[in-house]
Structures are given as structure tokens and as C-alpha cells.
Design an enzyme around this catalytic site. Structure first.
Site, PDB file in Angstrom:
ATOM      1  N   HIS A   1     -17.842  -5.578 -45.035  1.00  0.00           N
ATOM      2  CA  HIS A   1     -17.022  -5.443 -46.258  1.00  0.00           C
ATOM      3  C   HIS A   1     -17.256  -4.051 -46.836  1.00  0.00           C
ATOM      4  CE1 HIS A   1     -15.143  -7.418 -49.985  1.00  0.00           C
ATOM      5  NE2 HIS A   1     -15.209  -6.118 -50.228  1.00  0.00           N
TER       6      HIS A   1
ATOM      7  N   ASP B   1     -19.770  -4.286 -49.694  1.00  0.00           N
ATOM      8  CA  ASP B   1     -18.786  -4.055 -50.759  1.00  0.00           C
ATOM      9  C   ASP B   1     -19.021  -2.699 -51.418  1.00  0.00           C
ATOM     10  OD1 ASP B   1     -16.562  -4.504 -52.300  1.00  0.00           O
ATOM     11  OD2 ASP B   1     -17.591  -5.767 -53.765  1.00  0.00           O
TER      12      ASP B   1
ATOM     13  N   HIS C   1     -18.359 -11.385 -50.650  1.00  0.00           N
ATOM     14  CA  HIS C   1     -19.293 -11.030 -51.730  1.00  0.00           C
ATOM     15  C   HIS C   1     -19.561 -12.189 -52.686  1.00  0.00           C
ATOM     16  CE1 HIS C   1     -15.421 -10.370 -53.644  1.00  0.00           C
ATOM     17  NE2 HIS C   1     -15.253  -9.169 -53.160  1.00  0.00           N
TER      18      HIS C   1
ATOM     19  N   LYS D   1      -6.834  -9.933 -45.934  1.00  0.00           N
ATOM     20  CA  LYS D   1      -7.650 -10.068 -47.137  1.00  0.00           C
ATOM     21  C   LYS D   1      -6.811 -10.574 -48.299  1.00  0.00           C
ATOM     22  CE  LYS D   1     -11.110  -9.378 -50.070  1.00  0.00           C
ATOM     23  NZ  LYS D   1     -11.664  -8.106 -50.560  1.00  0.00           N
TER      24      LYS D   1
ATOM     25  N   HIS E   1     -11.205 -12.580 -51.665  1.00  0.00           N
ATOM     26  CA  HIS E   1     -11.848 -12.197 -52.920  1.00  0.00           C
ATOM     27  C   HIS E   1     -11.793 -13.471 -53.753  1.00  0.00           C
ATOM     28  CE1 HIS E   1     -13.022  -9.405 -56.237  1.00  0.00           C
ATOM     29  NE2 HIS E   1     -12.674 -10.489 -56.894  1.00  0.00           N
TER      30      HIS E   1
ATOM     31  N   HIS F   1     -15.361  -0.398 -48.601  1.00  0.00           N
ATOM     32  CA  HIS F   1     -14.250   0.404 -49.135  1.00  0.00           C
ATOM     33  C   HIS F   1     -14.549   1.873 -48.865  1.00  0.00           C
ATOM     34  CE1 HIS F   1     -12.738  -3.037 -51.566  1.00  0.00           C
ATOM     35  NE2 HIS F   1     -14.014  -3.360 -51.594  1.00  0.00           N
TER      36      HIS F   1
HETATM   37  C1  NCD Z   1     -13.855  -3.030 -55.315  1.00  0.00           C
HETATM   38  C2  NCD Z   1     -13.157  -1.671 -55.307  1.00  0.00           C
HETATM   39  O1  NCD Z   1     -13.496  -0.824 -56.127  1.00  0.00           O
HETATM   40  O2  NCD Z   1     -12.316  -1.444 -54.430  1.00  0.00           O
HETATM   41  N1  NCD Z   1     -14.593  -3.168 -56.520  1.00  0.00           N
HETATM   42  C3  NCD Z   1     -15.633  -3.992 -56.736  1.00  0.00           C
HETATM   43  O3  NCD Z   1     -16.109  -4.073 -57.877  1.00  0.00           O
HETATM   44  N2  NCD Z   1     -16.163  -4.695 -55.770  1.00  0.00           N
HETATM   45  C4  NCD Z   1     -12.852  -4.091 -55.134  1.00  0.00           C
HETATM   46  C5  NCD Z   1     -13.444  -5.426 -54.803  1.00  0.00           C
HETATM   47  O4  NCD Z   1     -13.975  -5.638 -53.722  1.00  0.00           O
HETATM   48  O5  NCD Z   1     -13.381  -6.311 -55.664  1.00  0.00           O
HETATM   49 ZN    ZN Z   2     -14.688  -5.231 -52.009  1.00  0.00          ZN
END
Ligand code: NCD
Ligand code: ZN
Length: 344
Positions: A13, A247, A173, A98, A135, A15
Site C-alpha cells: 500500500h 500507506d 490500513h 481500490k 479504504h 502512494h
Molecule cells: C492518503 C493520501 O494522502 O493519498 N492519505 C492518508 O491519510 N492515508 C490516502 C489514503 O490512503 O487514505
Molecule cells: Zn493509502
């Protein structure tokens, strides 16, 4: 000196944003992870196979020479996703879809308004053996932010599991005892990722002595009893159902340190060291490898990575800031010391 060699881990997971920001952060993950499941919440969302393949090329171009790191791609489920999209995704080697309930988190405006209208699409995912990542928070304004995951379990997760027993689902998460319990009790088609922050912090860390914007993420960090339940889950009898998903979600420093600071913690710089610390503190360092390098690969139907990573019990200080596009990002636990380092 104490060392620990494990099969190279994967981050299921992650970003990485896009453009210059992406170029700043991808190398941190590539130097420790074999693979990472890339989240599709860009603006606009990565909702078609074509977009996902272009996004993958961007990530590959930012991967340092000589690295064997491979991004695994996911598509953003929207009200417009069709059975045909699922078939195309499978054919193109996309790993997962997702679900972002509309309005749940960063860049989720395009999210799903009524999941049950998409049942035929979910059935096709089950048929194609493509994973469904959630999510797991409802977005109903009447539901307290600390209760949104528990409400999601009753309203969405349980009905989905009941109606689609063949669908492979990852509860992303997880943050609550209720989610950990559900995953432990459900069939082998349900697994969960767990972040370092939800294993390390409770809501006092977020709110006592002042608001800590760098501890703000979604789902929001819960009370201590939930943290304890997560620790018990990742180290306990059903621990094969839980795996590493950081995450890691970088945002520019100014967007976090703001009157309306955004959600997301950036942990990619020291991801495996954070988990090593957590598992050691829990007296379960021997369970780190399964969590970080085996359980996720098995659930995704992938081979384990063929090389290893060595952790050394040597202190390191986490940087205060990291370059991020033309600005900077503050990593999780910036400025603090960690007992473990990676032998790169
Ligand atoms: C994530 C993001 O910033 O892309 N933020 C977070 O607080 N985890 C998005 C997500 O996974 O909810
Ligand atoms: Zn995330």
C-alpha cells in the site's frame, strides 16, 4: 553486531504521487522493497488500464538504475467502472481495484457512491481473480470520524464478504480491534495491511500537548486499546492474514503544517526499520519476515522475492525533511532515532 536478514519485503500500500514529487520518493521505496502496490488516487484518478500503464512507466523511469524494484498497479474503482474494465485490467496484469468511498480521504471525490450498484463488477473481479482493496471507512457525516471504520465493517464489508465469498478482499490500513477481529475470523479470502503508524501511535500522540499534523492520517489513529489489538493481530495466531502496507502518503510540508492540514504520513524512507522496531518491541522479531515478505505475496498469488535485505542493529537518525519535487516533505518520526538500519 546484531543483524537480521529477511527475504526482500514488499509494500502492498504505497502512494508515490506523480511528476517531480514521484521522482523524489520512488527511490526510497525502490532501495528496500522488491515490489509495491501503487495506489491510484491521483488527480484525475488512475481509473483506466491506459492510465495505469502510463503511470507505471513514470514510476519505472524514476526507479534507479540497477534496482530490481517493480511497481504493481491498481485501478481506482468509480461509479463508471465496468465488467469490461475488469477484463482489460486482468489482461494487462493490473493487480487490484481500490475502493475509495466518495469523500473518504485525499483525492477521493471520484470514489464510489453506492458500492452495491457495482455488484456485477465485483463479481467479475472474483471471476478474474483480481483483488478488491478497500479504504474501509464510511463517509456519512453523521458518523463520528473515530467510528467510521467500525461502521464500514457492518454496512459494507460484511455484506460484501457474504455476497461475494469468492472475491479476494484486502482491508487496507486497518486501525481498530473490530477490523482485526473480523480479519482473524473471516475466511482466507480476506486479509489486511497494517501501517507502521497504526502499530506505533494512539490518538494521544496526535492530540496531547498540541495538534501534531504529521501524525494526521486517514483512517485516523485510534485509542490505545485498538493499537494493542493490531499488535496482537500481526504477531498472533492468525498473523498470516496480515501484511506490510505502509500507506506512505507524502504531502508537502506546508500542506501538512496548515490550518487545514491534509491527511497522510510519509514513512517510505525508513519503512522496514520502523516495522523492525515495532516487531522487536512486541517481542516478535521472528515474525517480521512473514509479515513483510511472505504473507502479502502469498495473498496476491505472487512468488516471494528471490533476494534478501539485511537489517543491522545500528542507530540512525530520521531526516528532518526530504526533498519533494520543488518543496520538501517531513518524514514520519522526523529527527528521531531508530535502532535499526538497512545495510544497503
Ligand atoms: C492518503 C493520501 O494522502 O493519498 N492519505 C492518508 O491519510 N492515508 C490516502 C489514503 O490512503 O487514505
Ligand atoms: Zn493509502
Amino acid at each position: 553486531m546484531q543483524t537480521l536478514t529477511i527475504i526482500r519485503p514488499d509494500d502492498f500500500h504505497l502512494h508515490v504521487r506523480d511528476g517531480e514529487a514521484l521522482k523524489s520518493v520512488v527511490p526510497y521505496t525502490a532501495r528496500q522493497m522488491g515490489r509495491a502496490l501503487i495506489m491510484p488516487n491521483l488527480k484525475p484518478p488512475v481509473a483506466t488500464v491506459e492510465q495505469a500503464l502510463a503511470y507505471r512507466r513514470q514510476i519505472e523511469a524514476a526507479t534507479p538504475q540497477g534496482s530490481s524494484f517493480r511497481p504493481l498497479m491498481s485501478l481506482y474503482l468509480t461509479d463508471k467502472t465496468t465488467i469490461q474494465t475488469v477484463r482489460e485490467a486482468k489482461a494487462a496484469g493490473i493487480a487490484a481495484f481500490k475502493l475509495y468511498p466518495a469523500g473518504a480521504t485525499t483525492n477521493s471525490d471520484a470514489g464510489v457512491s453506492d458500492l452495491f450498484k457495482l455488484l456485477p463488477v465485483l463479481e467479475e473481479m472474483a471471476k478474474q481473480g483480481i483483488l478488491f482493496l478497500t479504504h474501509g471507512e464510511v463517509t456519512d457525516p453523521d458518523i463520528d470520524i473515530f467510528d467510521r471504520e467500525a461502521a464500514f465493517i457492518e454496512r459494507i464489508m460484511k455484506p460484501v464478504l457474504q455476497q461475494l465469498p469468492e472475491l479476494k478482499v484486502v482491508f487496507e490500513h486497518i486501525t481498530t480491534a473490530q477490523a482485526a477481529e473480523l480479519v482473524c475470523q473471516a475466511g482466507d479470502n480476506l486479509a489486511a495491511t497494517v501501517t507502521p503508524q497504526h502499530l506505533m501511535f494512539n490518538r494521544n500522540h496526535l492530540l496531547v500537548g498540541g495538534v501534531r499534523p504529521h501524525h494526521y492520517c486517514l483512517p485516523i489513529i485510534k485509542r490505545e486499546s485498538h493499537r494493542q489489538a493490531l499488535l496482537a493481530a500481526v504477531t498472533g495466531g492468525q498473523s498470516h492474514k496480515f501484511f506490510l502496507g505502509t500507506d506512505s502518503a507524502p504531502h508537502p510540508k506546508h500542506a501538512k503544517e496548515n490550518a487545514c492540514g491534509c491527511a497522510g504520513m510519509f514513512s517510505a524512507v525508513t519503512a522496514i526499520e520502523l516495522y523492525a522496531h515495532i516487531f522487536e518491541q512486541a517481542g516478535a522479531l521472528h515474525k517480521l519476515e512473514a509479515f513483510s515478505s511472505q504473507n502479502g505475496a502469498r495473498f496476491y498469488g505472487l512468488p516471494e522475492n528471490s533476494d534478501t535485505l539485511t537489517l543491522v542493529k545500528r542507530p540512525q537518525r530520521i531526516p528532518e525533511t526530504i526533498a519533494f519535487g520543488n518543496g520538501e516533505v517531513v518524514p514520519m518520526l522526523a529527527g528521531e532515532e531508530l535502532a535499526w538500519s538497512v545495510a544497503y
